[in-house]
Design a protein around this motif. Structure first.
Motif, PDB file in Angstrom:
ATOM      1  N   GLU A  17       0.816  -1.212   0.000  1.00  0.00           N
ATOM      2  CA  GLU A  17       0.000   0.000   0.000  1.00  0.00           C
ATOM      3  C   GLU A  17       0.851   1.264   0.000  1.00  0.00           C
ATOM      4  OE1 GLU A  17      -3.359   0.035  -0.576  1.00  0.00           O
ATOM      5  OE2 GLU A  17      -2.709  -2.012  -1.029  1.00  0.00           O
ATOM      6  N   GLY A  18       2.012   1.219   0.632  1.00  0.00           N
ATOM      7  CA  GLY A  18       2.887   2.384   0.611  1.00  0.00           C
ATOM      8  C   GLY A  18       3.385   2.695  -0.785  1.00  0.00           C
ATOM      9  N   PHE A  19       3.861   1.689  -1.504  1.00  0.00           N
ATOM     10  CA  PHE A  19       4.389   1.930  -2.847  1.00  0.00           C
ATOM     11  C   PHE A  19       3.266   2.265  -3.815  1.00  0.00           C
ATOM     12  CE2 PHE A  19       6.497   0.775  -6.905  1.00  0.00           C
ATOM     13  CZ  PHE A  19       7.617   1.584  -6.776  1.00  0.00           C
ATOM     14  N   ARG A  20       2.099   1.700  -3.605  1.00  0.00           N
ATOM     15  CA  ARG A  20       0.956   2.012  -4.480  1.00  0.00           C
ATOM     16  C   ARG A  20       0.525   3.476  -4.364  1.00  0.00           C
ATOM     17  NH1 ARG A  20      -1.033  -3.486  -2.854  1.00  0.00           N
ATOM     18  NH2 ARG A  20      -1.107  -4.752  -4.764  1.00  0.00           N
ATOM     19  N   ALA A  21       0.933   4.142  -3.299  1.00  0.00           N
ATOM     20  CA  ALA A  21       0.620   5.568  -3.148  1.00  0.00           C
ATOM     21  C   ALA A  21       1.600   6.465  -3.889  1.00  0.00           C
ATOM     22  CB  ALA A  21       0.610   5.937  -1.664  1.00  0.00           C
ATOM     23  N   THR A  22       2.655   5.908  -4.479  1.00  0.00           N
ATOM     24  CA  THR A  22       3.648   6.700  -5.205  1.00  0.00           C
ATOM     25  C   THR A  22       2.989   7.411  -6.381  1.00  0.00           C
ATOM     26  OG1 THR A  22       5.363   5.075  -4.662  1.00  0.00           O
ATOM     27  CG2 THR A  22       5.838   6.619  -6.451  1.00  0.00           C
ATOM     28  N   GLU A  54      -1.687   3.164 -18.200  1.00  0.00           N
ATOM     29  CA  GLU A  54      -2.518   3.719 -17.128  1.00  0.00           C
ATOM     30  C   GLU A  54      -3.466   2.652 -16.579  1.00  0.00           C
ATOM     31  OE1 GLU A  54      -5.535   7.478 -16.343  1.00  0.00           O
ATOM     32  OE2 GLU A  54      -5.487   6.530 -18.321  1.00  0.00           O
ATOM     33  N   ARG A  55      -4.074   1.888 -17.462  1.00  0.00           N
ATOM     34  CA  ARG A  55      -5.022   0.856 -17.016  1.00  0.00           C
ATOM     35  C   ARG A  55      -4.334  -0.193 -16.158  1.00  0.00           C
ATOM     36  NH1 ARG A  55      -6.529  -4.039 -17.653  1.00  0.00           N
ATOM     37  NH2 ARG A  55      -4.854  -4.484 -19.138  1.00  0.00           N
ATOM     38  N   THR A  56      -3.143  -0.642 -16.576  1.00  0.00           N
ATOM     39  CA  THR A  56      -2.464  -1.686 -15.816  1.00  0.00           C
ATOM     40  C   THR A  56      -2.001  -1.172 -14.455  1.00  0.00           C
ATOM     41  OG1 THR A  56      -0.323  -1.237 -16.881  1.00  0.00           O
ATOM     42  CG2 THR A  56      -1.740  -2.911 -17.904  1.00  0.00           C
ATOM     43  N   LEU A  57      -1.603   0.085 -14.390  1.00  0.00           N
ATOM     44  CA  LEU A  57      -1.218   0.652 -13.095  1.00  0.00           C
ATOM     45  C   LEU A  57      -2.423   0.727 -12.158  1.00  0.00           C
ATOM     46  CD1 LEU A  57       1.212   3.475 -14.260  1.00  0.00           C
ATOM     47  CD2 LEU A  57       1.818   1.461 -12.920  1.00  0.00           C
ATOM     48  N   ARG A  58      -3.546   1.162 -12.687  1.00  0.00           N
ATOM     49  CA  ARG A  58      -4.743   1.231 -11.848  1.00  0.00           C
ATOM     50  C   ARG A  58      -5.219  -0.169 -11.464  1.00  0.00           C
ATOM     51  NH1 ARG A  58      -6.197   6.336 -11.272  1.00  0.00           N
ATOM     52  NH2 ARG A  58      -5.737   7.859 -12.908  1.00  0.00           N
ATOM     53  N   GLU A  59      -5.067  -1.110 -12.364  1.00  0.00           N
ATOM     54  CA  GLU A  59      -5.420  -2.500 -12.058  1.00  0.00           C
ATOM     55  C   GLU A  59      -4.534  -3.044 -10.936  1.00  0.00           C
ATOM     56  OE1 GLU A  59      -4.638  -5.856 -14.948  1.00  0.00           O
ATOM     57  OE2 GLU A  59      -6.813  -5.650 -15.157  1.00  0.00           O
ATOM     58  N   ALA A  60      -3.275  -2.588 -10.891  1.00  0.00           N
ATOM     59  CA  ALA A  60      -2.367  -2.986  -9.809  1.00  0.00           C
ATOM     60  C   ALA A  60      -2.595  -2.159  -8.543  1.00  0.00           C
ATOM     61  CB  ALA A  60      -0.914  -2.842 -10.260  1.00  0.00           C
ATOM     62  N   ARG A  61      -3.604  -1.285  -8.593  1.00  0.00           N
ATOM     63  CA  ARG A  61      -4.077  -0.497  -7.463  1.00  0.00           C
ATOM     64  C   ARG A  61      -3.124   0.639  -7.073  1.00  0.00           C
ATOM     65  NH1 ARG A  61      -5.032  -5.327  -4.490  1.00  0.00           N
ATOM     66  NH2 ARG A  61      -4.316  -4.332  -2.576  1.00  0.00           N
ATOM     67  N   PHE A  62      -2.394   1.161  -8.075  1.00  0.00           N
ATOM     68  CA  PHE A  62      -1.706   2.436  -7.855  1.00  0.00           C
ATOM     69  C   PHE A  62      -2.769   3.518  -7.769  1.00  0.00           C
ATOM     70  CE2 PHE A  62       1.874  -0.038  -9.201  1.00  0.00           C
ATOM     71  CZ  PHE A  62       2.961   0.535  -8.571  1.00  0.00           C
ATOM     72  N   ARG A  63      -2.685   4.332  -6.731  1.00  0.00           N
ATOM     73  CA  ARG A  63      -3.777   5.239  -6.402  1.00  0.00           C
ATOM     74  C   ARG A  63      -3.582   6.653  -6.933  1.00  0.00           C
ATOM     75  NH1 ARG A  63      -2.576   2.777  -1.550  1.00  0.00           N
ATOM     76  NH2 ARG A  63      -1.872   4.712  -0.540  1.00  0.00           N
ATOM     77  N   ALA A  64      -2.392   6.981  -7.408  1.00  0.00           N
ATOM     78  CA  ALA A  64      -2.098   8.363  -7.820  1.00  0.00           C
ATOM     79  C   ALA A  64      -1.435   8.340  -9.199  1.00  0.00           C
ATOM     80  CB  ALA A  64      -1.198   9.047  -6.793  1.00  0.00           C
ATOM     81  N   VAL A  65      -2.250   8.204 -10.227  1.00  0.00           N
ATOM     82  CA  VAL A  65      -1.754   8.087 -11.597  1.00  0.00           C
ATOM     83  C   VAL A  65      -2.395   9.175 -12.446  1.00  0.00           C
ATOM     84  CG1 VAL A  65      -1.540   6.607 -13.630  1.00  0.00           C
ATOM     85  CG2 VAL A  65      -1.525   5.588 -11.332  1.00  0.00           C
TER      86      VAL A  65
END
Length: 224
Positions: free
Chosen positions: A158-163, A185-196
């Motif tokens: 969760e910490g890295f996904r907030a990058t 963009e889709r794959t990052l959001r699918e991996a649950r990156f929250r700030a893209v």
């Protein structure tokens, strides 16, 4: 901080390091650092040349920018993640005698085309070494390097996904197409990156720092 030549670990190789500091740089203060990576494509391999295109944007946002290239130059085949990591570490070590906080600085990673892929992998690799990763700027990129790297290095938490991650695509790019940027963009959001953020610039597959100042300001505002 002067640039120069600094020896890499390994046989008969040095790193040529370039450093750009923002106006009013004070070596007694903490500053965030942007590490710049060019592609490994022959003729476009110099991260120091890419830094020249990014330095004004970095300086205007209050960031130190670093880039390093191997000397002698390596072939595309030998231009590995391990080498890029060694170059980045060497660049940070090169400025530390004159700026003691360099080793503890918050880091962002930027690259164009294949250099964006290195930027994504380096962000995850540095995070696995407990560095403070403030953001990633991926320009002209046709596949997602960041989620795969985070999985590989065991930092997809969760910490890295907030990058914060900024994707910058050329509206007329036929090498890293708009659709490929949307897929990243889709794959990052699918991996649950929250700030893209996906941003667009005019033109094709070329270096353009238009969205970099706003990206760096966003990274800094995110609490690095």
């Amino acid at each position: 901080i002067p640039a120069g030549l600094h020896r890499l670990a390994g046989p008969a190789r040095i790193a040529e390091v370039a450093v750009a500091t923002p106006p009013g740089f004070d070596a007694t203060r903490a500053w965030p650092v942007l590490i710049v990576n060019a592609t490994s494509d022959s003729g476009h391999q110099s991260s120091r040349q890419l830094l020249a295109a990014y330095r004004a944007a970095a300086g205007s946002a209050g960031w130190v920018a670093l880039a390093a290239d191997a000397d002698p130059a390596v072939s595309s085949r030998d231009d590995t993640l391990s080498l890029r990591y060694a170059l980045a570490r060497t660049a940070l070590a090169a400025v530390q005698p004159l700026w003691r906080d360099a080793g503890q600085a918050a880091l962002a990673f930027a690259g164009f085309s294949g250099g964006a892929k290195y930027a994504g992998w380096l962000a995850a690799l540095f995070a696995s070494q407990h560095a403070r990763v403030a953001g990633v700027f991926l320009s002209g990129v046709n596949e997602d390097p960041l989620a795969a790297a985070a999985r590989e290095f065991g930092v997809l938490d969760e910490g890295f996904r907030a990058t914060p991650v900024v994707l910058q695509g050329g509206r007329d790019d036929t090498v890293a197409t708009p659709d490929q940027h949307r897929e990243v963009e889709r794959t990052l959001r699918e991996a649950r990156f929250r700030a893209v953020r996906l941003e667009w610039v005019d033109g094709g597959h070329r270096v353009d720092a238009a969205r970099l100042p706003a990206a760096l300001a966003w990274f800094a505002a995110s609490g690095w």
